[in-house]
Design a protein around this motif. Structure first.
Motif, PDB file in Angstrom:
ATOM      1  N   CYS A 150     -13.328   2.475  -6.190  1.00  0.00           N
ATOM      2  CA  CYS A 150     -13.879   1.818  -7.528  1.00  0.00           C
ATOM      3  C   CYS A 150     -15.235   1.120  -6.790  1.00  0.00           C
ATOM      4  O   CYS A 150     -15.248  -0.168  -6.886  1.00  0.00           O
ATOM      5  CB  CYS A 150     -13.123   1.141  -7.989  1.00  0.00           C
ATOM      6  N   TYR A 152     -19.578   1.401  -5.606  1.00  0.00           N
ATOM      7  CA  TYR A 152     -20.802   2.072  -5.669  1.00  0.00           C
ATOM      8  C   TYR A 152     -20.772   3.504  -4.862  1.00  0.00           C
ATOM      9  O   TYR A 152     -20.314   3.528  -3.866  1.00  0.00           O
ATOM     10  CB  TYR A 152     -21.896   1.365  -5.251  1.00  0.00           C
ATOM     11  N   ARG A 191     -17.423  -5.776 -12.435  1.00  0.00           N
ATOM     12  CA  ARG A 191     -18.080  -5.123 -13.436  1.00  0.00           C
ATOM     13  C   ARG A 191     -17.979  -3.692 -13.043  1.00  0.00           C
ATOM     14  O   ARG A 191     -17.955  -2.413 -13.657  1.00  0.00           O
ATOM     15  CB  ARG A 191     -19.199  -5.379 -14.041  1.00  0.00           C
ATOM     16  N   LEU A 192     -18.527  -3.348 -11.733  1.00  0.00           N
ATOM     17  CA  LEU A 192     -18.675  -2.535 -10.895  1.00  0.00           C
ATOM     18  C   LEU A 192     -17.336  -1.470 -10.853  1.00  0.00           C
ATOM     19  O   LEU A 192     -17.463  -0.352 -11.271  1.00  0.00           O
ATOM     20  CB  LEU A 192     -19.264  -2.404  -9.699  1.00  0.00           C
ATOM     21  N   ASN A 194     -14.944  -1.473 -13.021  1.00  0.00           N
ATOM     22  CA  ASN A 194     -14.541  -0.970 -14.328  1.00  0.00           C
ATOM     23  C   ASN A 194     -15.407   0.087 -14.703  1.00  0.00           C
ATOM     24  O   ASN A 194     -15.074   1.159 -15.219  1.00  0.00           O
ATOM     25  CB  ASN A 194     -14.688  -2.086 -15.547  1.00  0.00           C
ATOM     26  N   GLN A 195     -16.772   0.020 -14.293  1.00  0.00           N
ATOM     27  CA  GLN A 195     -17.800   1.123 -14.543  1.00  0.00           C
ATOM     28  C   GLN A 195     -17.341   2.423 -13.950  1.00  0.00           C
ATOM     29  O   GLN A 195     -17.391   3.474 -14.555  1.00  0.00           O
ATOM     30  CB  GLN A 195     -19.257   0.515 -14.229  1.00  0.00           C
ATOM     31  N   GLU A 198     -14.266   4.024 -15.620  1.00  0.00           N
ATOM     32  CA  GLU A 198     -14.911   4.712 -16.789  1.00  0.00           C
ATOM     33  C   GLU A 198     -15.634   5.946 -16.456  1.00  0.00           C
ATOM     34  O   GLU A 198     -15.373   6.985 -17.126  1.00  0.00           O
ATOM     35  CB  GLU A 198     -15.813   3.840 -17.571  1.00  0.00           C
ATOM     36  N   GLU A 199     -16.362   5.910 -15.363  1.00  0.00           N
ATOM     37  CA  GLU A 199     -17.139   7.181 -15.005  1.00  0.00           C
ATOM     38  C   GLU A 199     -16.311   8.424 -14.574  1.00  0.00           C
ATOM     39  O   GLU A 199     -16.506   9.398 -14.985  1.00  0.00           O
ATOM     40  CB  GLU A 199     -18.033   6.401 -13.782  1.00  0.00           C
ATOM     41  N   THR A 202     -14.218   9.563 -17.357  1.00  0.00           N
ATOM     42  CA  THR A 202     -15.062  10.461 -18.203  1.00  0.00           C
ATOM     43  C   THR A 202     -15.201  11.947 -17.653  1.00  0.00           C
ATOM     44  O   THR A 202     -15.376  12.960 -18.249  1.00  0.00           O
ATOM     45  CB  THR A 202     -16.512   9.880 -18.502  1.00  0.00           C
TER      46      THR A 202
END
Length: 256
Positions: A150, A152, A191-192, A194-195, A198-199, A202
């Motif tokens: 999780c 970058y 936050r990253l 969690n992003q 989600e990514e 999706t």
């Protein structure tokens, strides 16, 4: 039933070895006969389960390159129901040595034929590459778990791995399935993180495991003691997450 699951991603540092050791230990804790295959020359699964790679005399290398009987290499661990087929540094040279061997992509599958029936689950810890050893692991496997951290650039290189899996399904192992994408190193405060969750959900929807592996000090510490997290601190978040993952895999495969 016997199921062979490879844990693969050509990116390093995504939690392949941590997942291999701790998922296998969780399956063993649930009293399923489990074998870990260390298919990485770094031999971190070997040391993480209490063996000294420098003292290993017969490893996955000898089984694949020299055709040594795999039963001579398998070693018990300190955990009931959990065995390991260890690795050592010689595996680095295996790709070059196997270039002229017939059916070189199927050496691991051939080696495992002798023992597959003896285990409920065989977990293969792949090296961080898409070389010949990883191709052997994917050819030998029934399914593959893809750990994704999780962080970058989490999805970077994933397309290449999925393409390799497709090629193997077409040419070498039509039965190979994706067991699931496993999100690792999750930090609820970022936050990253969690992003990324989600990514990935999706992009890949149903093939993402519900279980998410958190960043956890006990998961990081346990290899230095030569034990999986469940033996180091069974109540830790890391140990419980891998136990949940094992149960999720059982449920997905209709195993009670």
């Amino acid at each position: 039933m016997s199921k062979v699951i490879a844990i693969a991603n050509q990116k390093g540092g995504v939690g392949k070895t941590t997942s291999a050791i701790n998922l296998a230990a969780s399956m063993a804790a649930l009293e399923y006969r489990t074998l870990v295959i260390d298919a990485d020359p770094q031999a971190n699964s070997t040391s993480g389960l209490g063996l000294n790679p420098k003292e290993v005399e017969v490893s996955i290398y000898e089984c694949m390159v020299d055709g040594i009987d795999v039963t001579e290499a398998i070693t018990e661990t300190d955990i009931d129901y959990l065995h390991i087929l260890p690795s050592h540094i010689d595996l680095v040279g295996a790709e070059v040595e196997m270039v002229n061997i017939e059916r070189r992509e199927e050496r691991m599958r051939d080696a495992l034929k002798l023992v597959k029936k003896d285990y409920d689950f065989i977990i293969i810890d792949c090296s961080p590459s898409l070389g010949l050893i990883t191709i052997n692991a994917l050819t030998a496997a029934d399914s593959v778990i893809i750990p994704v951290q999780c962080e970058y650039f989490a999805l970077e290189g994933l397309g290449k791995l999925l393409n390799t899996i497709k090629i193997i399904q077409t040419r070498l192992n039509p039965e190979l399935e994706i067991e699931g994408i496993l999100l690792t190193m999750y930090d609820v405060r970022l936050r990253l993180s969690n992003q990324v969750v989600e990514e990935v959900k999706t992009h890949f929807q149903k093939i993402v495991f519900d279980t998410i592996i958190p960043r956890n000090i006990k998961l990081s510490e346990s290899p230095s003691f030569g034990v999986p997290a469940i033996a180091h601190d069974a109540e830790s978040k890391g140990a419980l997450s891998y136990l949940n993952l094992a149960k999720e895999i059982m449920e997905k495969n209709g195993i009670s």
